[in-house]
Design a protein around this motif. Structure first.
Motif, PDB file in Angstrom:
ATOM      1  N   ALA A 116      75.822 -27.504 -52.359  1.00  0.00           N
ATOM      2  CA  ALA A 116      74.822 -28.584 -52.411  1.00  0.00           C
ATOM      3  C   ALA A 116      75.441 -29.940 -52.767  1.00  0.00           C
ATOM      4  N   SER A 117      76.409 -29.962 -53.709  1.00  0.00           N
ATOM      5  CA  SER A 117      76.966 -31.255 -54.135  1.00  0.00           C
ATOM      6  C   SER A 117      77.692 -31.930 -52.963  1.00  0.00           C
ATOM      7  N   ARG A 118      78.502 -31.127 -52.229  1.00  0.00           N
ATOM      8  CA  ARG A 118      79.204 -31.696 -51.066  1.00  0.00           C
ATOM      9  C   ARG A 118      78.223 -32.043 -49.952  1.00  0.00           C
ATOM     10  N   ALA A 119      77.183 -31.231 -49.819  1.00  0.00           N
ATOM     11  CA  ALA A 119      76.175 -31.470 -48.777  1.00  0.00           C
ATOM     12  C   ALA A 119      75.461 -32.794 -49.036  1.00  0.00           C
ATOM     13  N   ARG A 120      75.174 -33.066 -50.336  1.00  0.00           N
ATOM     14  CA  ARG A 120      74.478 -34.318 -50.678  1.00  0.00           C
ATOM     15  C   ARG A 120      75.355 -35.528 -50.338  1.00  0.00           C
ATOM     16  N   GLU A 121      76.655 -35.419 -50.635  1.00  0.00           N
ATOM     17  CA  GLU A 121      77.580 -36.525 -50.311  1.00  0.00           C
ATOM     18  C   GLU A 121      77.619 -36.773 -48.811  1.00  0.00           C
ATOM     19  N   SER A 122      77.766 -35.675 -48.059  1.00  0.00           N
ATOM     20  CA  SER A 122      77.858 -35.789 -46.599  1.00  0.00           C
ATOM     21  C   SER A 122      76.551 -36.345 -46.029  1.00  0.00           C
ATOM     22  N   ALA A 123      75.428 -35.844 -46.564  1.00  0.00           N
ATOM     23  CA  ALA A 123      74.116 -36.312 -46.079  1.00  0.00           C
ATOM     24  C   ALA A 123      73.980 -37.811 -46.333  1.00  0.00           C
ATOM     25  N   GLU A 124      74.364 -38.244 -47.528  1.00  0.00           N
ATOM     26  CA  GLU A 124      74.239 -39.681 -47.853  1.00  0.00           C
ATOM     27  C   GLU A 124      75.097 -40.521 -46.903  1.00  0.00           C
ATOM     28  N   ARG A 125      76.340 -40.066 -46.664  1.00  0.00           N
ATOM     29  CA  ARG A 125      77.249 -40.831 -45.798  1.00  0.00           C
ATOM     30  C   ARG A 125      76.643 -41.006 -44.404  1.00  0.00           C
ATOM     31  N   HIS A 126      76.135 -39.919 -43.835  1.00  0.00           N
ATOM     32  CA  HIS A 126      75.620 -40.010 -42.455  1.00  0.00           C
ATOM     33  C   HIS A 126      74.265 -40.711 -42.391  1.00  0.00           C
ATOM     34  N   LEU A 127      73.444 -40.514 -43.420  1.00  0.00           N
ATOM     35  CA  LEU A 127      72.142 -41.201 -43.414  1.00  0.00           C
ATOM     36  C   LEU A 127      72.348 -42.716 -43.555  1.00  0.00           C
ATOM     37  N   ARG A 128      73.312 -43.094 -44.384  1.00  0.00           N
ATOM     38  CA  ARG A 128      73.602 -44.537 -44.521  1.00  0.00           C
ATOM     39  C   ARG A 128      74.137 -45.094 -43.203  1.00  0.00           C
ATOM     40  N   ALA A 129      75.074 -44.358 -42.596  1.00  0.00           N
ATOM     41  CA  ALA A 129      75.693 -44.841 -41.356  1.00  0.00           C
ATOM     42  C   ALA A 129      74.661 -45.007 -40.248  1.00  0.00           C
ATOM     43  N   LEU A 130      73.622 -44.174 -40.281  1.00  0.00           N
ATOM     44  CA  LEU A 130      72.611 -44.238 -39.218  1.00  0.00           C
ATOM     45  C   LEU A 130      71.351 -44.987 -39.662  1.00  0.00           C
ATOM     46  N   GLY A 131      71.430 -45.659 -40.787  1.00  0.00           N
ATOM     47  CA  GLY A 131      70.319 -46.510 -41.234  1.00  0.00           C
ATOM     48  C   GLY A 131      69.094 -45.736 -41.667  1.00  0.00           C
ATOM     49  N   LEU A 132      69.286 -44.532 -42.204  1.00  0.00           N
ATOM     50  CA  LEU A 132      68.136 -43.715 -42.615  1.00  0.00           C
ATOM     51  C   LEU A 132      68.088 -43.461 -44.130  1.00  0.00           C
ATOM     52  N   TRP A 133      69.036 -44.045 -44.852  1.00  0.00           N
ATOM     53  CA  TRP A 133      69.134 -43.737 -46.281  1.00  0.00           C
ATOM     54  C   TRP A 133      67.855 -44.111 -47.023  1.00  0.00           C
ATOM     55  N   GLU A 134      67.248 -45.232 -46.635  1.00  0.00           N
ATOM     56  CA  GLU A 134      66.014 -45.674 -47.309  1.00  0.00           C
ATOM     57  C   GLU A 134      64.858 -44.702 -47.074  1.00  0.00           C
ATOM     58  N   LYS A 135      64.982 -43.893 -46.024  1.00  0.00           N
ATOM     59  CA  LYS A 135      63.899 -42.961 -45.656  1.00  0.00           C
ATOM     60  C   LYS A 135      64.173 -41.548 -46.157  1.00  0.00           C
ATOM     61  N   ARG A 136      65.180 -41.386 -47.003  1.00  0.00           N
ATOM     62  CA  ARG A 136      65.646 -40.040 -47.348  1.00  0.00           C
ATOM     63  C   ARG A 136      64.581 -39.156 -47.985  1.00  0.00           C
ATOM     64  N   ASP A 137      63.627 -39.759 -48.711  1.00  0.00           N
ATOM     65  CA  ASP A 137      62.614 -38.942 -49.381  1.00  0.00           C
ATOM     66  C   ASP A 137      61.298 -38.884 -48.611  1.00  0.00           C
ATOM     67  N   GLN A 138      61.341 -39.348 -47.379  1.00  0.00           N
ATOM     68  CA  GLN A 138      60.119 -39.362 -46.565  1.00  0.00           C
ATOM     69  C   GLN A 138      60.049 -38.078 -45.728  1.00  0.00           C
ATOM     70  N   GLN A 139      58.819 -37.579 -45.523  1.00  0.00           N
ATOM     71  CA  GLN A 139      58.674 -36.417 -44.628  1.00  0.00           C
ATOM     72  C   GLN A 139      59.087 -36.834 -43.222  1.00  0.00           C
TER      73      GLN A 139
END
Lengths: 312, 252
Positions: A116-139
């Motif tokens: 999970a810890s590595r998954a969270r890092e990877s998820a953040e990196r790709h969500l930021r790169a694709l402009g979705l980080w602000e939407k991370r807690d949205q359904q």
């Protein structure tokens, strides 16, 4: 990233056939190689067999016959090793609409055995790169269509694949987003990720890809570099824009030229490949028509594609 | 594989907790009504059954009925929903063996079955005193029964093509089997021929094993109960894994 044998094709397909339960033969023994680091387009009309081919490679469709390898790993005999190398962005949305954006990525990483810890890092990196980080807690169901596409790209990358398959990734996406996705795909390709793309936007394939295969009725009808494919063009189309004082009518013609009026001030003309443009300018000057601009039509693949598909 | 298994289980628990109004609340309400109507109102006129008050007699059966229905419903609705939304493809493209997928969903079904079992037990305590005759038999019965019905729900979901298909088995098979499985009566009350017919009802063995765990009374042999449960679990696990390997309902 996993270490892979980059001397072997990123994707190697031999004699692949698929007959669906109802008897429909979707693939008729196709052979295909995609080399590591390539940006490869698999083009074809609807129902040609593109999605079936990619479905078999991804493990979503059972093959009838043939062999598929990813970087030398057989998708049946070394299924898990092959799957770790592959990221898939399907044509249709296929995530849980009620899950939160970030949870979708972390869950996907979990399926690949990523803690999970590595998954969270990877998820953040790709969500930021694709402009979705602000939407991370949205359904995910509350995202726009373009954001959903980007979410699927981020999900496909969360386990750092070596080969990325994108099945019509920009279908229904607005121009600005399409261009940002193109940039991201080019960046990934520069970083060493092999990309296979299917698309109905031929200018997309023309702009991005180095090799192009065309599939029709379950057979590969052309498989070559983009440069070689485009060299087969016998003629090239140009768009000519005239000064605003000239108003073109529908019956506008220039003797010796095949042209189509686009609007009141511009027309498209087909010129034999490799020949000078001077005769065109001469003909326009003779009619006292002033040229404001002339540019090649970007979608050069279209006529080739239509020719190749019609031949079968 | 442990991370992947834990991922599926966590996702399943998150799902039924997120929609607790649909998953955890209804069995509490339904069972409260059963306790009031059958246990209190009608039960007082029935008197004793199996040496216990009618309320005490039906409580184990009702808890077990809730557990198996919810274990089944959790897996069938969750896996079918994954098929329907195509999010099952997330698992199919990943390096997940079939047994991990199956075990993850079954564990999710067991988790919901146990949650509902605990909730219904707490509700039951408002109506009657419960004393455990055998903790291990009670626990083992609940676990094995919820595993068995989770497997059933999984197979149902693999074959289902529409949402109606996952409600057919609960409506036309599970409910009659539960009602005729000795939840509300001792099968010793039935004529011999119907006792023989009841012997083919697997729910009868689960309800009786569970009732033995709580009250210490049973209509059937306990070894037979556990034997049947284990054989059926082995059989349904084998069928589920075969169907998964073939890609039944999930791969073309």
């Amino acid at each position: 990233m996993l270490t892979v044998d980059k001397t072997k094709p990123a994707l190697s397909i031999r004699g692949l056939t698929k007959v669906y339960a109802g008897g429909l033969q979707a693939l008729r023994g196709i052979d295909l190689d995609v080399m590591p680091g390539d940006f490869f387009a698999l083009l074809g009309p609807n129902g040609a067999g593109k999605s079936t081919t990619l479905g078999i490679v991804s493990g979503l469709v059972n093959k009838t016959e043939g062999q598929v390898e990813l970087f030398g790993c057989d998708i049946e005999k070394q299924a898990f090793a092959a799957k770790r190398l592959l990221g898939v962005v399907p044509q249709e949305f296929n995530f849980n609409q009620f899950e939160k954006v970030q949870d979708i990525l972390i869950t996907q990483a979990g399926y690949y055995g990523i803690p999970a810890s590595r998954a969270r890092e990877s998820a953040e990196r790709h969500l930021r790169a694709l402009g979705l980080w602000e939407k991370r807690d949205q359904q995910s169901r509350l995202l726009s269509g373009g954001m959903k596409r980007r979410l699927m790209v981020a999900r496909a990358l969360v386990h750092e694949p070596q080969l990325l398959i994108l099945d019509e990734p920009t279908a229904g996406v607005d121009i600005e987003l399409r261009h940002s996705l193109w940039q991201y795909m080019q960046q990934l390709n520069k970083e060493g990720v092999t990309i296979i793309l299917t698309t109905h936007y031929l200018e997309e394939a023309e702009q991005l890809c180095r090799h192009i295969a065309i599939i029709n009725k379950g057979e590969i009808v052309s498989n070559t570099s983009k440069r070689q494919l485009l060299s087969q063009l016998q003629s090239q189309a140009f768009t000519v824009e005239l000064a605003s004082q000239h108003e073109l009518t529908e019956d506008f013609a220039l003797q010796g030229f095949n042209l189509r009026v686009a609007d009141a001030h511009s027309f498209e003309v087909d010129l034999p490949k490799g020949e000078s443009l001077n005769p065109l300018f001469a003909a326009l000057s003779a009619q006292n028509l002033a040229v404001l601009s002339i540019q090649p039509k970007s979608n050069r693949l279209e006529s080739l594609f239509v020719d190749l598909v019609r031949k079968v | 594989m442990w991370i992947a298994l834990n991922t599926i289980l966590s996702k399943e628990i998150r799902r039924f907790m997120r929609i607790w109004q649909q998953t955890l609340l209804p069995p509490a309400i339904t069972m409260t009504l059963y306790f009031i109507i059958f246990g209190n109102l009608i039960g007082q006129r029935i008197g004793e059954m199996g040496g216990h008050s009618y309320m005490a007699f039906i409580v184990p059966g009702l808890i077990m009925m809730s557990v198996i229905n919810n274990a089944y419903a959790n897996v069938s609705s969750s896996f079918f929903s994954n098929k329907f939304q195509r999010s099952v493809e997330e698992m199919l493209v990943a390096p997940l063996p079939g047994w991990v997928i199956l075990l993850g969903f079954v564990a999710g079904g067991v988790a919901r079955g146990l949650c509902v079992g605990v909730i219904v037990t707490i509700v039951a305590l408002f109506f009657t005193d419960l004393h455990l005759h055998s903790f291990w038999i009670t626990t083992l019965t609940v676990l094995l029964s919820s595993v068995l019905f989770s497997l059933g729900g999984f197979i149902n979901a693999l074959y289902a093509n529409k949402f109606d298909d996952i409600s057919i088995i609960p409506t036309f098979v599970l409910t009659p089997l539960s009602y005729l499985g000795g939840v509300f009566y001792s099968i010793s009350l039935l004529p011999e021929s119907w006792q023989l017919v009841s012997a083919f009802n697997p729910v009868l063995y689960m309800v009786n094993a569970f009732r033995y765990g709580i009250l210490g009374v049973t209509d059937v042999n306990l070894a037979l109960c556990f034997g049947i449960l284990l054989v059926m679990i082995a059989l349904l696990s084998f069928i589920s894994l075969r169907l998964l390997a073939k890609g039944k309902g999930i791969r073309h």
